[in-house]
Design an enzyme around this catalytic site. Structure first.
Site, PDB file in Angstrom:
ATOM      1  NE  ARG A 218      42.989  30.213  43.067  1.00  0.00           N
ATOM      2  CZ  ARG A 218      42.345  29.188  43.726  1.00  0.00           C
ATOM      3  NH1 ARG A 218      41.585  29.039  44.753  1.00  0.00           N
ATOM      4  NH2 ARG A 218      42.024  28.118  42.699  1.00  0.00           N
ATOM      5  CG  HIS A 266      44.239  26.995  49.246  1.00  0.00           C
ATOM      6  ND1 HIS A 266      44.661  27.769  48.367  1.00  0.00           N
ATOM      7  CD2 HIS A 266      42.911  26.546  48.795  1.00  0.00           C
ATOM      8  CE1 HIS A 266      43.801  27.800  47.143  1.00  0.00           C
ATOM      9  NE2 HIS A 266      42.726  27.241  47.369  1.00  0.00           N
TER      10      HIS A 266
HETATM   11  P1  NDP Z   1      32.305  30.531  38.811  1.00  0.00           P
HETATM   12  O1  NDP Z   1      33.310  30.677  37.648  1.00  0.00           O
HETATM   13  O2  NDP Z   1      31.108  29.679  38.865  1.00  0.00           O
HETATM   14  O3  NDP Z   1      31.902  32.094  39.314  1.00  0.00           O
HETATM   15  C1  NDP Z   1      32.606  33.125  39.368  1.00  0.00           C
HETATM   16  C2  NDP Z   1      31.609  34.474  39.486  1.00  0.00           C
HETATM   17  O4  NDP Z   1      32.444  35.399  39.523  1.00  0.00           O
HETATM   18  C3  NDP Z   1      30.785  34.565  38.097  1.00  0.00           C
HETATM   19  O5  NDP Z   1      29.474  34.850  38.638  1.00  0.00           O
HETATM   20  C4  NDP Z   1      31.378  35.830  37.577  1.00  0.00           C
HETATM   21  O6  NDP Z   1      30.306  36.631  36.872  1.00  0.00           O
HETATM   22  C5  NDP Z   1      31.982  36.649  38.594  1.00  0.00           C
HETATM   23  N1  NDP Z   1      33.034  37.333  38.263  1.00  0.00           N
HETATM   24  C6  NDP Z   1      34.037  36.931  37.635  1.00  0.00           C
HETATM   25  N2  NDP Z   1      34.959  37.983  37.193  1.00  0.00           N
HETATM   26  C7  NDP Z   1      34.188  39.254  37.545  1.00  0.00           C
HETATM   27  C8  NDP Z   1      34.522  40.505  37.659  1.00  0.00           C
HETATM   28  N3  NDP Z   1      35.639  41.132  37.177  1.00  0.00           N
HETATM   29  N4  NDP Z   1      33.539  41.406  38.278  1.00  0.00           N
HETATM   30  C9  NDP Z   1      32.428  40.853  38.745  1.00  0.00           C
HETATM   31  N5  NDP Z   1      32.145  39.479  38.770  1.00  0.00           N
HETATM   32  C10 NDP Z   1      33.048  38.714  38.368  1.00  0.00           C
HETATM   33  O7  NDP Z   1      33.572  29.991  40.049  1.00  0.00           O
HETATM   34  P2  NDP Z   1      33.268  29.337  41.239  1.00  0.00           P
HETATM   35  O8  NDP Z   1      32.211  29.950  41.981  1.00  0.00           O
HETATM   36  O9  NDP Z   1      33.114  27.918  40.882  1.00  0.00           O
HETATM   37  O10 NDP Z   1      34.613  29.622  41.840  1.00  0.00           O
HETATM   38  C11 NDP Z   1      35.053  30.790  42.321  1.00  0.00           C
HETATM   39  C12 NDP Z   1      36.403  30.890  43.161  1.00  0.00           C
HETATM   40  O11 NDP Z   1      36.573  30.388  44.116  1.00  0.00           O
HETATM   41  C13 NDP Z   1      37.369  30.051  42.118  1.00  0.00           C
HETATM   42  O12 NDP Z   1      37.772  30.752  40.931  1.00  0.00           O
HETATM   43  C14 NDP Z   1      38.562  29.984  42.878  1.00  0.00           C
HETATM   44  O13 NDP Z   1      39.639  30.967  42.877  1.00  0.00           O
HETATM   45  C15 NDP Z   1      37.859  29.967  44.494  1.00  0.00           C
HETATM   46  N6  NDP Z   1      37.966  28.521  45.146  1.00  0.00           N
HETATM   47  C16 NDP Z   1      38.736  28.626  46.220  1.00  0.00           C
HETATM   48  C17 NDP Z   1      38.607  27.460  47.183  1.00  0.00           C
HETATM   49  C18 NDP Z   1      39.027  27.337  48.385  1.00  0.00           C
HETATM   50  O14 NDP Z   1      39.402  26.334  48.876  1.00  0.00           O
HETATM   51  N7  NDP Z   1      39.507  28.543  49.023  1.00  0.00           N
HETATM   52  C19 NDP Z   1      38.115  26.240  46.437  1.00  0.00           C
HETATM   53  C20 NDP Z   1      37.324  26.384  45.063  1.00  0.00           C
HETATM   54  C21 NDP Z   1      37.441  27.643  44.526  1.00  0.00           C
HETATM   55  P3  NDP Z   1      29.470  36.355  35.587  1.00  0.00           P
HETATM   56  O15 NDP Z   1      28.544  35.062  36.079  1.00  0.00           O
HETATM   57  O16 NDP Z   1      28.900  37.388  35.216  1.00  0.00           O
HETATM   58  O17 NDP Z   1      30.620  35.499  34.696  1.00  0.00           O
END
Ligand code: NDP
Length: 303
Positions: A218, A266
């Site tokens: 984001r 995006h």
């Molecule tokens: P997931 O929820 O599957 O994965 C998020 C990962 O980030 C998890 O492994 C989590 O760790 C880790 N995480 C979250 N908070 C922290 C933190 N504070 N410190 C370290 N690691 C952290 O999400 P997705 O992979 O499905 O999607 C990720 C993001 O991609 C979405 O939230 C969205 O913002 C973005 N996105 C962008 C798109 C675009 O077109 N540009 C399209 C789709 C998504 P843990 O496993 O330990 O909880």
């Protein structure tokens, strides 16, 4: 559901695979008491009040930062419609962006515009260190797609995850060390209070001089003014940005013409109707059998 050009596609697919559901399109929702499932990018205010029998709110995007989680009743499950095709599409974009930075394409584009014919030294993929922040559904798919190319891979995550052929750095204590070994950094984190502004000047300074940045998480993950300073003095060599704090940027935004920024609107990935409906249908089955739903957002974590 909210207005969308894709409404007919969702209607067709849902009617075919879940004929027991009656599909209603916002604002013609009929009796609000009948509404049990809602699919929306950003839902109307007072959702729980408007639809007292709502059971599941499906986010029409992979992120849920557009929702006010605190105002959502605990009776309502918030579900992300992420599926393998969405992850594949994202992995494809990350592959493109990593290769663009790896092969200096931004610099060559600038050379082309300025009439310069100037080969640069080639760096082997095996000598290039690519790090992914957020080893979740999408991060894992991207790492899996990059691995066959031979890059040195690593990840940074809240909890320990498997990173193909590389190390997973864990938690805030290992963030600077992780950044210090990223020639190309890919941000794939969800936006939460903990990750808002995470890529600020101090963090960008941890990267090796001239590193590349790819942001598909984001816009608010990056402190944009800090990124511009880092780009202008060469600390960051180039950036591929699919997300910005303001989308689209204002007319006079330096993003439009910055020679070391490749901007896309995006589009790195998007929820796919087929995959999204498959999640909805599977969750209907799970609800009937009293099983936990797929892809439920953990409200305490915010993603
Ligand atoms: P997931 O929820 O599957 O994965 C998020 C990962 O980030 C998890 O492994 C989590 O760790 C880790 N995480 C979250 N908070 C922290 C933190 N504070 N410190 C370290 N690691 C952290 O999400 P997705 O992979 O499905 O999607 C990720 C993001 O991609 C979405 O939230 C969205 O913002 C973005 N996105 C962008 C798109 C675009 O077109 N540009 C399209 C789709 C998504 P843990 O496993 O330990 O909880």
């Amino acid at each position: 559901m909210a207005d969308s050009t894709d409404v007919e596609k969702w209607r067709d697919r849902l009617t075919k695979l879940a004929p027991e559901l009656e599909f209603r399109q916002w604002p013609d929702v009929g009796n609000p008491l009948d509404v049990h499932y809602l699919l929306a990018w950003a839902p109307p205010a007072n959702l729980t009040h408007q639809f007292p029998n709502l059971r599941v709110l499906y986010s029409a995007g992979a992120g849920v930062d557009q929702f006010d989680l605190a105002s959502l009743s605990s009776q309502v499950s918030l579900v992300r419609l992420v599926d393998t095709s969405m992850a594949d599409i994202m992995a494809e974009y990350v592959l493109f962006a990593v290769l663009a930075l790896h092969r200096d394409i931004l610099a060559y584009q600038e050379d082309q515009r300025e009439g310069r014919w100037q080969p640069r030294p080639i760096v082997l993929a095996s000598q290039r260190r690519v790090g992914v922040m957020g080893v979740g559904t999408l991060g894992r798919a991207a790492l899996g797609r990059l691995q066959p190319l031979g890059f040195q891979l690593s990840g940074w995550n809240r909890s320990l995850k498997v990173v193909p052929g590389g190390r997973c750095y864990v938690g805030p204590g290992q963030l600077d060390e992780f950044l210090g070994q990223c020639d190309i950094l890919v941000n794939m984190l969800p936006l939460t209070p903990e990750t808002d502004g995470i890529l600020n000047s101090a963090r960008l300074d941890c990267l090796p001089h001239g590193a590349g940045l790819i942001n598909v998480g984001r816009g608010a993950h990056v402190v944009e003014r800090d990124l511009f300073s880092a780009l202008d003095d060469g600390r960051v060599g180039g950036a591929v940005l699919d997300v910005l704090i303001k989308e689209p940027p204002t007319e006079d935004s330096p993003f439009w013409n910055h020679p070391r920024v490749l901007l896309t609107p995006h589009i790195a990935s998007d929820v796919q109707v087929e995959g999204g409906v498959a999640v909805i249908v599977e969750n209907l089955r799970r609800e009937i059998h009293g099983m936990p739903l797929l892809n439920v957002v953990d409200r305490s974590k915010g993603y």
